[in-house]
Motif scaffolding. Structure first.
Motif, short mmCIF file in Angstrom:
data_model
loop_
_atom_site.label_atom_id
_atom_site.label_comp_id
_atom_site.label_asym_id
_atom_site.label_seq_id
_atom_site.Cartn_x
_atom_site.Cartn_y
_atom_site.Cartn_z
N PHE A 210 0.84 -1.20 0.00
CA PHE A 210 0.00 0.00 0.00
C PHE A 210 0.87 1.25 0.00
N LEU A 211 1.87 1.29 0.88
CA LEU A 211 2.73 2.48 0.94
C LEU A 211 3.42 2.72 -0.39
N LYS A 212 3.93 1.66 -1.01
CA LYS A 212 4.64 1.82 -2.28
C LYS A 212 3.71 2.28 -3.40
N GLN A 213 2.56 1.63 -3.53
CA GLN A 213 1.66 1.93 -4.65
C GLN A 213 0.88 3.23 -4.46
N ARG A 214 0.56 3.56 -3.22
CA ARG A 214 -0.33 4.70 -2.99
C ARG A 214 0.39 5.97 -2.52
N ILE A 215 1.64 5.83 -2.01
CA ILE A 215 2.36 7.00 -1.51
C ILE A 215 3.72 7.17 -2.18
N PHE A 216 4.59 6.17 -2.07
CA PHE A 216 5.96 6.34 -2.55
C PHE A 216 6.05 6.52 -4.07
N ASP A 217 5.43 5.62 -4.82
CA ASP A 217 5.49 5.72 -6.28
C ASP A 217 4.83 7.00 -6.79
N PRO A 218 3.62 7.34 -6.34
CA PRO A 218 2.99 8.58 -6.83
C PRO A 218 3.80 9.84 -6.52
N LEU A 219 4.45 9.87 -5.33
CA LEU A 219 5.22 11.06 -4.96
C LEU A 219 6.64 11.05 -5.51
N GLY A 220 7.06 9.94 -6.11
CA GLY A 220 8.43 9.86 -6.61
C GLY A 220 9.45 9.65 -5.50
N MET A 221 9.04 8.98 -4.43
CA MET A 221 9.95 8.67 -3.32
C MET A 221 10.67 7.36 -3.65
N VAL A 222 11.70 7.47 -4.50
CA VAL A 222 12.28 6.29 -5.14
C VAL A 222 13.22 5.50 -4.22
N ASP A 223 13.66 6.11 -3.11
CA ASP A 223 14.63 5.45 -2.24
C ASP A 223 14.06 5.13 -0.86
N THR A 224 12.75 5.17 -0.71
CA THR A 224 12.11 4.94 0.59
C THR A 224 11.49 3.55 0.63
N GLY A 225 11.78 2.81 1.69
CA GLY A 225 11.23 1.48 1.84
C GLY A 225 11.66 0.87 3.16
N PHE A 226 11.36 -0.42 3.34
CA PHE A 226 11.65 -1.10 4.59
C PHE A 226 12.99 -1.84 4.59
N HIS A 227 13.73 -1.75 3.48
CA HIS A 227 15.09 -2.27 3.48
C HIS A 227 15.88 -1.54 2.40
N VAL A 228 17.19 -1.74 2.40
CA VAL A 228 18.08 -1.10 1.42
C VAL A 228 18.45 -2.14 0.37
N PRO A 229 18.01 -1.98 -0.87
CA PRO A 229 18.36 -2.95 -1.91
C PRO A 229 19.86 -3.00 -2.15
N GLU A 230 20.33 -4.11 -2.70
CA GLU A 230 21.75 -4.33 -2.90
C GLU A 230 22.39 -3.24 -3.75
N ASP A 231 21.68 -2.77 -4.77
CA ASP A 231 22.27 -1.78 -5.67
C ASP A 231 22.33 -0.38 -5.05
N LYS A 232 21.78 -0.22 -3.83
CA LYS A 232 21.83 1.08 -3.14
C LYS A 232 22.62 0.99 -1.85
N ALA A 233 23.16 -0.18 -1.53
CA ALA A 233 23.82 -0.41 -0.24
C ALA A 233 25.00 0.52 -0.01
N SER A 234 25.68 0.93 -1.07
CA SER A 234 26.85 1.80 -0.91
C SER A 234 26.47 3.19 -0.42
N ARG A 235 25.19 3.52 -0.50
CA ARG A 235 24.71 4.84 -0.06
C ARG A 235 24.15 4.82 1.36
N PHE A 236 24.14 3.66 2.01
CA PHE A 236 23.53 3.49 3.32
C PHE A 236 24.49 3.98 4.41
N CYS A 237 23.97 4.81 5.31
CA CYS A 237 24.78 5.38 6.39
C CYS A 237 25.01 4.36 7.51
N ALA A 238 26.11 4.53 8.22
CA ALA A 238 26.31 3.84 9.49
C ALA A 238 25.46 4.53 10.55
#
Length: 418
Positions: A210-238
Motif C-alpha cells: 500500500f505504501l509503495k503503490q499509494r504514496i511512494f510511487d505517486p510522490l516519486g519517493m524512489v529510495d524509501t522502503g523497509f530495506h536497502v536494496p543491494e544496488d543502493k547499499a553503498s549509499r547506506f549510512c552507518a
C-alpha cells in the motif's frame, strides 16, 4: 551582487545554521554527519551536507545518502490511514476491535507481573483515533516505567526490538493489559505499528505494498522502503550510539558504531514491517513527503489527501485540548515541550510562547530515534529537515537549536503569519 536574502530569509543567518551544526556537532565528533534542508516559499533556501556517512570507512555523507528514519515512519503510516478514512473504508471512531477481534476485551493493568497480571475493565473501547494520537493505552518496552513495559521487553515488542511478524505482534498484544483506559492519557507506543496492520487489513493488500503503490510511487519517493536494496547499499549510512547500547554514558572515543551499513539487518527485507519505525529514506524523498503536507495533501499534480483532512490531522486531538506534558505518561517521546499538542500522526504547536522556542501556532513535526527530525510550518511556508544517525535522539538539544537558528533567519513573514 548577490542578494542578501533568499525566499524571505537572510543568507548570512542561513549560513549560521550550517556553521553552528558543523562547529558544535560535526567537528567535535558528537555527530558523524548531518544533512540539513530548509524549504521556503517553494524553493530550497538551505541545503547543507556535512561530515561522514561512515566514520569507520571515512565515507563522506552525500546528498543521496540513505538514513534510518525510525519514528519519522509514523507520519507516513498516519497519512496512509487517513487516505482510507477519506475513502470511508475506516472511520476514526471505529472500535479497533472491529478489525482486531482479539483486542475486544483488553483489560487495564491493575497490578501484578507478566505471569500474573491483574486487570480491570477499560472505561471505553479503544478507537482508531486513539492509535493515531497515542491515547490507546499501548506502550513501548523502552519506556522502562511499568510492569507492562517490562512485559513488552520480555516479548520483544517495540520499535527497535520487535521479533517475528506484524501479525504475531498483534497476537501478542492481545495477551497483555493496557497501561490505562483509552483516552485517559498520552503514551508513546506501538500504536502506529497497529495502524500499519489496519491499513493492510482494510486495503486488502500488504501494508508495505500500500505504501509503495499509494504514496511512494505517486510522490516519486524512489529510495524509501523497509530495506536497502543491494544496488543502493553503498549509499547506506552507518548508525552510531552515545555510549554502549545507546546509553547516556558518553564514551571518551565519541559515538560508538551501533549498526554497520555493510552488515545491517536493513540489507534484507524484514519479517516485521514496522509502521512505527521501519523505513529508510533520503533527504530528497522525505522532503517530497513534507512538501505534500505543506501544500495541503498535494504535490506536482498528485493528491494524496484533501486539505480539510490534513487540517484535521494537524489539529490538537489530546482530550481536553491540553498540551503533552499535562497528559503524557511517557518516560520518553520525540516531543516533550510545553505548548505542544498531538494530532493524528504529528505533534503540533498549540501555544508557541509556551515552548520557549520560535515557531508558529499550527506548525507540526516529529522525529526519529537516530536524531532525525522534520517540521512543517504552513504560516511561514516553511519546512525544516534534519538527517543524521545517532541514538538516542535525546542525546543533544540539536532539534530545538536548529529550530531557533532557522526561525532567526526569517526576515519576511509568510502571508499567513502577517
Amino acid at each position: 551582487m548577490q542578494s542578501r536574502e533568499t525566499q524571505g530569509m537572510s543568507r548570512e543567518r542561513l549560513a549560521r545554521v550550517e556553521r553552528f551544526i558543523d562547529e558544535s556537532y560535526i567537528a567535535t565528533g558528537k555527530l558523524p554527519g548531518a544533512l540539513i534542508q530548509v524549504w521556503r516559499r517553494g524553493e530550497l533556501a538551505l541545503n547543507s551536507v556535512l561530515g561522514l556517512a561512515d566514520r569507520e570507512r571515512q565515507v563522506p555523507l552525500a546528498q543521496d545518502s540513505i538514513f534510518r528514519i525510525y519514528s519519522m515512519t509514523k507520519p507516513v503510516t498516519s497519512v496512509a490511514v487517513m487516505m482510507l478514512v477519506e475513502e470511508c473504508k475506516i472511520a476514526l471512531d471505529d472500535p479497533v476491535s472491529k478489525y482486531i477481534a482479539a483486542w475486544e476485551n483488553l483489560g487495564v493493568h491493575a497490578g501484578g507481573f507478566m505471569e500474573s497480571f491483574q486487570t480491570r475493565p477499560a472505561a471505553r473501547p479503544m478507537l482508531v483515533v486513539d492509535l493515531l494520537r497515542h491515547t490507546s493505552g499501548l506502550t513501548y518496552g523502552f519506556q522502562q516505567n511499568t510492569n507492562v513495559d517490562a512485559a513488552y521487553r520480555k516479548l520483544k515488542l517495540g520499535e527497535l526490538a520487535t521479533e517475528g511478524t506484524l501479525d504475531e505482534m498483534i497476537d501478542k498484544l492481545a495477551t497483555l493489559p493496557l497501561e490505562f483506559s483509552p483516552g485517559e492519557a498520552w503514551n508513546y507506543s506501538v500504536s502506529t505499528d497497529a495502524l500499519g496492520y489496519l491499513v493492510g487489513k482494510v486495503s486488502g493488500m500488504p501494508f508495505e505494498t500500500f505504501l509503495k503503490q499509494r504514496i511512494f510511487d505517486p510522490l516519486g519517493m524512489v529510495d524509501t522502503g523497509f530495506h536497502v536494496p543491494e544496488d543502493k547499499a553503498s549509499r547506506f549510512c552507518a548508525c552510531y550510539a552515545v555510549g554502549a547500547l545507546g546509553s547516556k554514558v558518553v564514551s571518551t572515543k565519541g559515538p560508538m558504531l551501533q549498526d554497520d551499513p555493510q552488515a545491517s539487518a536493513y540489507l534484507k527485507p524484514p519479517a516485521f514491517i514496522s509502521g512505527g519505525g521501519g523505513l529508510v529514506s533520503t533527504a530528497a524523498d522525505y522532503m517530497r513527503f513534507a512538501r505534500m503536507l505543506l501544500q495541503g495533501g498535494e504535490l506536482d499534480g498528485v493528491r494524496l489527501l484533501g486539505p480539510k483532512t490534513l487540517k484535521l490531522m494537524t489539529a490538537n486531538h489530546l482530550p481536553g485540548g491540553v498540551d503533552l506534558p499535562r497528559l503524557s505518561r511517557s518516560m520518553f517521546s520525540e516531543a516533550t515541550y510545553d505548548g505542544v499538542g498531538f494530532g493524528l500522526g504529528f505533534a503540533t504547536t498549540v501555544t508557541p510562547e509556551s515552548t520557549l522556542i520560535p515557531g508558529s501556532a499550527g506548525d507540526f513535526f516529529w522525529g526519529g530515534a537516530a536524531s532525525t527530525f522534520f517540521w512543517v510550518d504552513p504560516q511561514e511556508e516553511l519546512i525544516g529537515l534534519f538527517l543524521t544517525q545517532l541514538l538516542p535522539s535525546s542525546a543533544y538539544p540539536v532539534r530545538r537549536q536548529l529550530r531557533t537558528l532557522v526561525y532567526s533567519a526569517i526576515t519576511e513573514p509568510g502571508p499567513a503569519a502577517r
